[in-house]
Design a protein around this motif. Structure first.
Motif, short mmCIF file in Angstrom:
data_model
loop_
_atom_site.label_atom_id
_atom_site.label_comp_id
_atom_site.label_asym_id
_atom_site.label_seq_id
_atom_site.Cartn_x
_atom_site.Cartn_y
_atom_site.Cartn_z
N ARG A 186 29.43 43.48 -67.06
CA ARG A 186 29.57 45.16 -67.36
C ARG A 186 31.03 45.56 -66.99
O ARG A 186 31.48 46.55 -67.57
CB ARG A 186 28.48 45.70 -66.18
N GLU A 239 20.83 51.42 -61.84
CA GLU A 239 20.47 50.92 -63.22
C GLU A 239 19.30 50.42 -63.06
O GLU A 239 18.50 50.73 -64.08
CB GLU A 239 21.58 50.00 -63.64
N VAL A 240 18.87 49.53 -62.18
CA VAL A 240 17.45 49.15 -62.09
C VAL A 240 16.40 50.24 -61.72
O VAL A 240 15.42 50.30 -62.40
CB VAL A 240 17.37 48.23 -60.80
N ARG A 241 16.99 51.62 -60.89
CA ARG A 241 16.06 52.53 -60.72
C ARG A 241 16.05 53.42 -62.07
O ARG A 241 14.64 53.78 -62.15
CB ARG A 241 16.72 53.48 -59.49
N SER A 242 16.94 53.34 -62.91
CA SER A 242 16.58 54.08 -64.13
C SER A 242 15.56 53.43 -65.04
O SER A 242 15.25 54.06 -65.98
CB SER A 242 17.91 54.50 -64.73
N ARG A 243 15.82 52.35 -64.88
CA ARG A 243 14.71 51.40 -65.75
C ARG A 243 13.21 51.63 -65.39
O ARG A 243 12.47 51.39 -66.20
CB ARG A 243 15.05 49.95 -65.74
N ARG A 244 13.05 51.82 -64.22
CA ARG A 244 11.53 52.28 -63.89
C ARG A 244 11.11 53.37 -64.32
O ARG A 244 10.22 54.07 -64.57
CB ARG A 244 11.59 52.24 -62.22
#
Length: 174
Positions: free
Chosen positions: A51, A169-174
């Motif tokens: 990234r 980023e992990v939270r936005s994927r949920r």
């Protein structure tokens, strides 16, 4: 999200502290825990490298300050064991090294303008205090070395993932 400065700092430190903690465990469990920690460190570094590459440039004079802080930390941590051995308190080596690592994060927080490093430094110092109490109250390295090392590694990984935006980023994927 802006590219973080020195994005590999916390994952590498977390991996080193995880190794310190895993060494205190039995051979079978210690090997599994060590392998898991090396894997997590590798995954974090690979994710950050894909990234952000090397990350944003350091502020003027930042590289010298970063290297100076790192060298001072390594010298102090290396001197901790022998100096505590002179007074018969070698069981405090890992907690004192954890406190030194936490204290070294404070100047880096101001240099990198990252408040998460302040929180990580504070948590490491609290872990060091708890580890010192455990070291003086228990026999063996499980609590002062194992728990302190593994917890410090996990804290540094989480702070690194938060600072670099991986948790968001992990939270936005949920």
């Amino acid at each position: 999200m802006r590219s973080p400065v020195v994005p590999f700092l916390e994952p590498v430190l977390g991996g080193l502290w995880w190794i310190v903690g895993a060494v205190a465990l039995n051979y079978g469990l210690g090997t599994v825990v060590l392998a898991a920690g090396i894997g997590i460190t590798g995954l974090l570094i690979a994710a950050l490298r894909s990234r952000y590459a090397a990350g944003a440039p350091l502020p003027p004079g930042g590289r010298g300050r970063l290297v100076r802080n790192g060298v001072i930390l390594v010298v102090l941590v290396a001197a901790t064991g022998p100096l505590l051995g002179l007074v018969g308190l070698t069981e405090l080596t890992v907690p004192v090294a954890c406190a030194l690592t936490g204290a070294a994060l404070f100047p880096l927080a101001s240099m990198l303008d990252e408040r998460a490093l302040l929180a990580a430094g504070g948590v490491l110092m609290v872990l060091a205090a708890a580890g010192a109490l455990w070291a003086l109250d228990s026999a063996g390295p499980l609590y002062p070395q194992g728990v302190v090392g593994l917890a410090a590694g996990a804290v540094l990984w989480v702070v690194g993932a938060q600072r670099s935006g991986l948790l968001a980023e992990v939270r936005s994927r949920r």
